[in-house]
Design a protein around this motif. Structure first.
Motif, mmCIF file in Angstrom:
data_model
loop_
_atom_site.group_PDB
_atom_site.id
_atom_site.type_symbol
_atom_site.label_atom_id
_atom_site.label_comp_id
_atom_site.label_asym_id
_atom_site.label_seq_id
_atom_site.Cartn_x
_atom_site.Cartn_y
_atom_site.Cartn_z
ATOM 1 N N PHE A 241 55.388 -18.514 0.702
ATOM 2 C CA PHE A 241 53.898 -18.389 0.736
ATOM 3 C C PHE A 241 53.172 -18.871 1.844
ATOM 4 C CE2 PHE A 241 49.620 -19.763 -0.268
ATOM 5 C CZ PHE A 241 49.029 -18.504 -0.521
ATOM 6 N N GLU A 242 53.539 -20.288 2.106
ATOM 7 C CA GLU A 242 52.988 -21.220 3.067
ATOM 8 C C GLU A 242 53.014 -20.617 4.582
ATOM 9 O OE1 GLU A 242 52.119 -24.173 6.171
ATOM 10 O OE2 GLU A 242 53.974 -23.485 5.722
ATOM 11 N N SER B 134 50.837 -17.319 4.671
ATOM 12 C CA SER B 134 49.337 -17.735 4.569
ATOM 13 C C SER B 134 49.024 -18.233 6.221
ATOM 14 C CB SER B 134 49.096 -18.497 3.354
ATOM 15 O OG SER B 134 49.454 -20.053 3.509
ATOM 16 N N GLY C 61 46.217 -16.624 8.084
ATOM 17 C CA GLY C 61 44.980 -17.292 8.281
ATOM 18 C C GLY C 61 44.972 -18.277 9.549
ATOM 19 N N LYS D 49 40.466 -20.932 5.618
ATOM 20 C CA LYS D 49 42.001 -20.556 5.171
ATOM 21 C C LYS D 49 42.437 -21.380 3.964
ATOM 22 C CE LYS D 49 46.690 -21.029 6.675
ATOM 23 N NZ LYS D 49 46.932 -22.356 6.188
ATOM 24 N N ILE E 173 42.761 -18.054 1.535
ATOM 25 C CA ILE E 173 44.178 -17.788 1.271
ATOM 26 C C ILE E 173 45.136 -18.881 0.656
ATOM 27 C CG2 ILE E 173 46.207 -17.022 2.601
ATOM 28 C CD1 ILE E 173 44.255 -15.500 4.537
ATOM 29 N N ASP E 174 44.993 -19.946 1.178
ATOM 30 C CA ASP E 174 45.914 -21.049 0.588
ATOM 31 C C ASP E 174 45.293 -21.267 -0.929
ATOM 32 O OD1 ASP E 174 47.020 -21.361 2.843
ATOM 33 O OD2 ASP E 174 45.999 -23.174 3.593
ATOM 34 N N GLY F 70 46.480 -18.125 -3.232
ATOM 35 C CA GLY F 70 47.949 -18.004 -3.398
ATOM 36 C C GLY F 70 48.720 -19.139 -4.203
ATOM 37 N N TRP G 242 52.498 -10.134 4.669
ATOM 38 C CA TRP G 242 51.840 -9.521 3.159
ATOM 39 C C TRP G 242 52.995 -9.236 2.260
ATOM 40 C CZ3 TRP G 242 47.363 -10.464 1.364
ATOM 41 C CH2 TRP G 242 46.083 -10.255 2.208
ATOM 42 N N LEU H 182 54.035 -12.572 1.137
ATOM 43 C CA LEU H 182 53.117 -13.311 0.249
ATOM 44 C C LEU H 182 53.130 -12.677 -1.328
ATOM 45 C CD1 LEU H 182 50.366 -15.126 0.956
ATOM 46 C CD2 LEU H 182 49.143 -13.066 0.693
ATOM 47 N N THR I 200 54.293 -14.966 -4.626
ATOM 48 C CA THR I 200 53.365 -14.777 -5.725
ATOM 49 C C THR I 200 54.186 -14.263 -7.018
ATOM 50 O OG1 THR I 200 51.599 -14.645 -4.324
ATOM 51 C CG2 THR I 200 51.282 -14.144 -6.382
ATOM 52 N N ASN J 280 41.521 -26.777 0.525
ATOM 53 C CA ASN J 280 42.597 -25.896 -0.220
ATOM 54 C C ASN J 280 42.495 -26.635 -1.667
ATOM 55 O OD1 ASN J 280 45.062 -24.775 -1.457
ATOM 56 N ND2 ASN J 280 46.281 -26.346 -0.929
#
Length: 390
Positions: free
Chosen positions: A24-25, A28, A32, A40, A44-45, A48, A204, A207, A211, A271
């Motif tokens: 994920f990192e 993102s 971002g 961001k 986004i951070d 997620g 995407w 991501l 998730t 975040n």
């Protein structure tokens, strides 16, 4: 046996969440890469990395139902919010200043603290004042979600520069071995991209996959909490407040520390703040809305004295701790001296919070006056809602 099995399941779920968050990192970080002023980190951070809280709250509602499930959701989001506001900034500060010795002080734009801090305080107040009925419906969930939409829109209109950030260019580090091997090791970035370069479509997919895996792990996390609660004789919402909250905050911690070590201090702090706003508004609002619409029933909080007492006082504790943390961040940011002492103070505050929670669990007599004060403040704030029914 239940205690050991519960802890084992929670530990494994935590590892899976942690590994999935690496992918994920990467996603993102790419998506971002052009966002400024902590946006961001706050969007986004935050979204997620807060998926664990959303999934965990939903599964608590499905498994426990009604008041106990919602109280467990409050426990997860409140505990996670306290963890985020205390431990994540402390981890960022200690990692950058003490362990890696990159700088003496972390420089954060005070405007980012004010923007996200005020939004967070308002979200907590709305949770206390407007979501306090004895019968909760999809409308309460929709109200909470609408608050997050307003917050995101505010990010569009409130322009803040990158003061304090020392961004490094986004870089994706290729893994070793084949894609199947990478998938089995939960190296999701390498499993999705192989030796290809990162682009928007791959980001995407990565991501969404990350998730989804986090969501599956959260189901086991709730099961582990249920077993642990049974073994220790604790209410599920207490287990959620301590264990589920810490486990679901692993993604936020990892992302913030990585952002800070890349010089993105605004994103690292925002975040944590943005995650709390998402937790309170969406991680509670969406499961509440979906659950009540799916079942066709409201969540009845009446007659559940222990759950209502828990929800009431821990919302106020969250409000106080958030305000105290905001003062530490803002004063440090204004003086450009957000250093190691601030990190240690935040950790001490979290230890005190856990100590209070354990005392609450075992009904320690010395804490009775504190409980009464917190509940009285909660009742006063709830009374400000003109639509509240006593």
């Amino acid at each position: 046996m239940e205690i050991f099995l519960g802890l084992l399941i929670i530990f494994i779920a935590c590892i899976v969440i942690w590994k999935a968050c690496d992918g994920f990192e990467d996603a993102s970080g790419y998506l971002g890469r052009n966002m400024k002023g902590g946006v961001k980190g706050a969007t986004i951070d935050a979204i997620g990395s807060s998926m664990p809280e959303l999934f965990t709250t939903f599964f608590f509602l499905v498994i426990a139902g009604d008041a106990t499930g919602f109280a467990s959701g409050i426990g997860t989001t409140s505990g996670s919010a306290v963890f985020n506001i205390m431990i994540i900034p402390a981890a960022v500060i200690i990692s950058v200043i003490v362990l890696n010795r990159k700088v003496k002080y972390i420089t954060v734009n005070p405007k980012v603290i004010l923007r996200d801090g005020i939004a967070l305080m308002l979200a907590i107040l709305c949770l206390i004042i407007f979501v306090s009925e004895k019968e909760l419906t999809w409308k309460h969930g929709a109200f909470l979600m609408s608050l997050y939409v307003v917050y995101v829109l505010s990010l569009v209109f409130i322009k803040i520069d990158n003061e304090g950030d020392e961004h490094e260019e986004y870089e994706y580090e290729e893994g070793e071995g084949g894609r199947l091997s990478a998938l089995l090791k939960l190296d999701l970035s390498h499993a999705i991209m192989g030796n290809n370069a990162m682009n928007s479509s791959r980001a995407w997919v990565l991501l969404i996959l990350s998730t989804s895996i986090v969501g599956g792990a959260c189901h086991f996390l709730v099961t582990g909490c249920e077993l642990l609660g049974q073994g220790m004789g604790w209410d599920m919402y207490i287990v959620a407040l301590i264990f589920a909250a810490a486990a679901t905050s692993v993604p936020d911690t990892i992302i913030s520390v990585k952002s800070a070590n890349n010089g993105a201090y605004n994103d690292a702090i925002s975040n944590a703040l943005g995650s709390n706003i998402f937790d309170i508004c969406f991680a509670l609002g969406m499961p509440l809305t979906v659950y009540t619409l799916m079942t066709g029933e409201s969540i009845k909080m009446s007659g559940e004295a222990s759950e209502m007492d828990f929800i009431g006082q821990f919302r106020i504790i969250l409000l106080f701790l958030t305000f105290a943390a905001m003062m530490i961040f803002y004063v440090g940011a204004k003086r450009k001296k957000l250093g190691a002492k601030s990190g240690y103070l935040l950790i001490l505050m979290y230890v005190v919070f856990i100590g209070y929670t354990l005392a609450y669990t075992y009904n320690a007599s010395w804490m009775q006056p504190f409980q009464e004060v917190f509940i009285d403040i909660n009742n006063f704030l709830v009374g400000l809602n003109p639509f509240h029914k006593a």
